[in-house]
Design a protein around this motif. Structure first.
Motif, PDB file in Angstrom:
ATOM      1  N   GLY A   1     -25.215  17.368 -21.322  1.00 33.95           N
ATOM      2  CA  GLY A   1     -23.891  17.029 -21.289  1.00 33.95           C
ATOM      3  C   GLY A   1     -23.208  17.996 -22.317  1.00 33.95           C
ATOM      4  O   GLY A   1     -23.718  18.902 -22.960  1.00 33.95           O
ATOM      5  N   VAL A   2     -21.857  17.224 -22.682  1.00 40.16           N
ATOM      6  CA  VAL A   2     -21.147  17.955 -23.762  1.00 40.16           C
ATOM      7  C   VAL A   2     -21.562  17.621 -25.088  1.00 40.16           C
ATOM      8  O   VAL A   2     -21.877  16.561 -25.447  1.00 40.16           O
ATOM      9  CB  VAL A   2     -19.402  17.503 -23.509  1.00 40.16           C
TER      10      VAL A   2
ATOM     11  N   TYR B   1     -34.063  15.135 -28.771  1.00 34.15           N
ATOM     12  CA  TYR B   1     -32.276  15.228 -28.057  1.00 34.15           C
ATOM     13  C   TYR B   1     -31.601  15.228 -29.444  1.00 34.15           C
ATOM     14  O   TYR B   1     -31.968  14.387 -30.329  1.00 34.15           O
ATOM     15  CB  TYR B   1     -32.395  13.989 -27.381  1.00 34.15           C
ATOM     16  N   ASP B   2     -30.497  16.133 -29.398  1.00 36.71           N
ATOM     17  CA  ASP B   2     -29.805  16.137 -30.342  1.00 36.71           C
ATOM     18  C   ASP B   2     -28.251  16.029 -29.583  1.00 36.71           C
ATOM     19  O   ASP B   2     -27.996  16.576 -28.821  1.00 36.71           O
ATOM     20  CB  ASP B   2     -29.747  17.394 -31.166  1.00 36.71           C
TER      21      ASP B   2
ATOM     22  N   ARG C   1     -30.075  22.391 -30.075  1.00 33.37           N
ATOM     23  CA  ARG C   1     -29.126  23.110 -29.607  1.00 33.37           C
ATOM     24  C   ARG C   1     -29.421  24.687 -29.790  1.00 33.37           C
ATOM     25  O   ARG C   1     -28.906  25.775 -29.011  1.00 33.37           O
ATOM     26  CB  ARG C   1     -27.845  23.050 -30.441  1.00 33.37           C
ATOM     27  N   ASP C   2     -30.600  25.160 -30.590  1.00 35.50           N
ATOM     28  CA  ASP C   2     -30.800  26.597 -30.965  1.00 35.50           C
ATOM     29  C   ASP C   2     -32.154  26.764 -30.249  1.00 35.50           C
ATOM     30  O   ASP C   2     -32.528  27.749 -30.556  1.00 35.50           O
ATOM     31  CB  ASP C   2     -31.113  26.598 -32.277  1.00 35.50           C
TER      32      ASP C   2
END
Length: 666
Positions: free
Chosen positions: A201-202, A239-240, A173-174
């Protein structure tokens, strides 16, 4: 529990349904660019109790090295980063090997320090150490390195004896967008990395990355090249996914490296020495985790990982498959208790290729290991807390082992904390301790009298060994002043028992006759030791753009019985006094200046003199997202020795070096 017949297939299946690896601790940290003093003072750690909590209130000798701060002095690998952590003993042996320990017992095969990468333990089952040539290199997506000095067996199990190092990368995400690094230097001839991150995606993100490093030879005492150059490449994916209730983490990575091997290996024929073959390290892993937040502050997490390793570096030629699966549950009871409990199962299949120098009997082993643990973080009063934990572990070498731990903390004021801890930790025997036959040298004919045959100098194993045992007592304090200074201090006393040392045997003229005689040493649980010391770490911001970090460590380690040579070597292989100072200065107009100084006292048992290390980095942001840095390392003197080992009879020196690096982020 039966062993998986196809551990790779099982691990991939678990990966696909989003169960997970030992990275069960939450990742609540957000990327920090150009951190303020307050952000650094409020960093969190997960390695003390296995749950996220502020470093300042952690009842342990906990220290955090952030990527942004390390970048100021041009650190390019994990060992060089750990040189700036109090209590850590870091010695570079040659271009690809380091000796890294906490609170003593420094050797070429350190076996009392647990190292984790994103929560996944990276020790080898062969001898319970770390292959640093595989794990040393800093990722450009590094978040922080947590260093916990002292035992943490109740949380992490056997081999977390003298400390834990947890290397944590940023959430995807960062790390959105593109990042590229290219560089060249006098020792690191070529290095580069590329990463791209995007949304999936979301509430889901990913990144893919690749990096490569080629390292030059070190230098021998006579000024010639040692012939230990190497190169390694790595490719990976992460992947997160994180929503209101669930968190999913998936990571996969593969690496391949080739290594020139210096020196000689024993040979059964004249001249009884032979050059070692070119070495390699190849493998990869897949790791994933799923956690869910439950009502009333509870949570559950499940994890698994699988790793395949193929490695041929003197003296070992090995292949291993490791599969690990675990579950953790945490809940709140009555407002005063935070309970965490869990269980773990590990399967290891290990194969070795026998050589004249090193043989294991049997050559192939399968290991099944399980453990369960429970921990209670208790709030006794508003300012007083206690943490009580225990782990019970079953291993194939010594059976059941238990490791309890008690920690107390008292927030004297909002700016001061006192803590104390007592705990037991063990280091279990390994394949090498039990079943090796390691020939260190072949003495030529006539060495033991006229007409005597060649003599094999051997290190043997013993299947009757017990676990090494430690009872550790610690006391610490942290304080803050005026929102621009922080200081932490800890003292400790370690009481070791049943240490594995080596006892010489009489000259054996019969077992291998008539071709060879044998002069062997065998492992015995005869060792005891007492270690005491103190560690001091501070951070001060004398001006808004200037930050100083300092550490001082003292260790007194006495190993008995003195008549066993290894006891004397262990005591004299660890520096009593170490100190470091880092200065990070923002010069304005997009210029940065970082300076690092380190002092390491001599190692008398290894004939290594004390030395001073110095690093200087000057960087300029050329345009938005593009930065050029010039870095000098080990600048204090042209070269110096940091470690020597009887297992590798060469005399390498670490040279002064410089490198130039260009980074681009968008």
């Amino acid at each position: 529990m039966t062993a998986p017949s196809a551990p790779l297939g099982l691990a991939i299946a678990i990966h696909l349904i989003a169960t997970a690896g030992s990275a069960l601790a939450a990742e609540d940290n957000v990327i920090i660019r150009d951190p303020t003093f307050e952000q650094l003072a409020r960093l969190t750690v997960t390695s003390v109790t296995g749950t996220v909590r502020p470093q300042f209130t952690s009842p342990a000798a906990a220290y955090v090295l952030t990527a942004e701060e390390l970048n100021y002095v041009g650190v390019r690998n994990i060992p060089d980063a750990l040189r700036y952590a109090p209590g850590m003993q870091v010695s570079q042996f040659d271009a690809a090997r380091w000796s890294i320990s906490a609170r003593g017992f420094n050797s070429i095969a350190v076996d009392k320090l647990l190292v984790l990468v994103d929560g996944r333990p990276v020790y080898t089952p062969l001898w319970s150490g770390v292959y640093w040539e595989q794990h040393a290199w800093l990722s450009q997506d590094l978040d922080r390195i947590e260093v916990i000095n002292g035992p943490a067996g109740s949380v992490w199990g056997a081999n977390a004896m003298n400390g834990v190092v947890n290397i944590l990368s940023h959430s995807t995400r960062d790390t959105q967008g593109t990042a590229l690094t290219l560089g060249t230097g006098t020792e690191e001839k070529v290095f580069g990395s590329f990463r791209y991150g995007g949304a999936a995606g979301v509430n889901a993100w990913y990144r893919a990355y690749v990096d490569y490093t080629r390292r030059d030879d070190t230098e021998l005492g006579n000024g010639q090249s040692s012939g230990d150059a190497w190169d390694m490449g790595r490719i990976g994916f992460r992947y997160d996914r994180d929503d209101d209730a669930n968190r999913i983490f998936v990571k996969a990575e593969a690496q391949s490296g080739d290594f020139n091997q210096p020196g000689f290996m024993p040979s059964p024929t004249p001249p009884y020495q032979a050059p070692p073959p070119r070495g390699y390290n190849r493998g990869g892993f897949v790791q994933s985790s799923w956690s869910r937040r439950l009502p009333a502050g509870a949570d559950v997490a499940v994890g698994a990982w699988y790793e395949r390793l193929e490695r041929r570096l003197q003296p070992t030629d090995e292949r291993s498959d490791t599969f690990d699966v675990g579950v953790r549950y945490g809940t709140q009871l009555g407002g005063a208790h935070t309970i965490t409990t869990g269980a773990l199962y590990r399967y290891i299949k290990h194969e070795t290729a026998s050589t004249f120098q090193l043989t294991f009997t049997p050559p192939n082993r399968t290991l099944h290991q399980w453990s369960v643990y429970v921990q209670d973080e208790i709030r006794l009063e508003d300012r007083v807390g206690a943490t009580l934990g225990v782990r019970v572990e079953d291993n194939p070498f010594t059976g059941l082992e238990w490791q309890p731990d008690l920690r107390l903390s008292w927030s004297v004021t909002d700016q001061q904390l006192l803590w104390a801890a007592v705990g037991r930790a063990v280091r279990t025997p390994t394949f090498a301790d039990e079943s090796r036959r390691f020939i260190t040298e072949v003495s030529p004919p006539g060495s033991f009298g006229p007409g005597s045959p060649p003599v094999l100098n051997e290190v043997l194993g013993d299947r009757q060994l017990q676990s090494e045992d430690l009872i550790a007592y610690q006391l610490g304090w942290r304080g803050r002043w005026n929102n621009n200074a922080m200081l932490s201090a800890s003292v400790f006393y370690n009481d070791y028992d049943r240490l594995i040392l080596y006892e010489p045997q009489p000259l054996d003229t019969m077992t291998l006759a008539p071709d060879f005689w044998r002069l062997a040493v065998v492992p015995v649980n005869r060792g005891t030791a007492h270690g005491s010391g103190a560690e001091l770490a501070g951070m001060w911001e004398p001006a808004p753009r200037w930050r100083l970090f300092g550490t001082v460590s003292y260790l007194d380690l006495e190993v008995q019985p003195a008549e066993l040579q290894l006891a004397t070597i262990i005591g004299g292989s660890t520096a009593q006094v170490q100190a470091s100072l880092r200065s990070n200065l923002d010069l304005g107009n997009d210029w940065e200046l970082g300076v690092g100084l380190r002092y390491v006292e001599d190692l008398p048992a290894l004939n290594v003199d004390s030395y001073v290390g110095a690093e200087v980095r000057v960087a300029k942001e050329l345009t938005e997202g593009v930065k050029l840095a010039l870095v000098g390392q080990n600048l204090w003197e042209p070269r110096h020795a940091e470690f020597r080992s009887a297992s590798f009879p060469i005399d390498p020196y670490i040279e002064r070096s410089i490198y130039l690096a260009l980074t681009w982020r968008r």
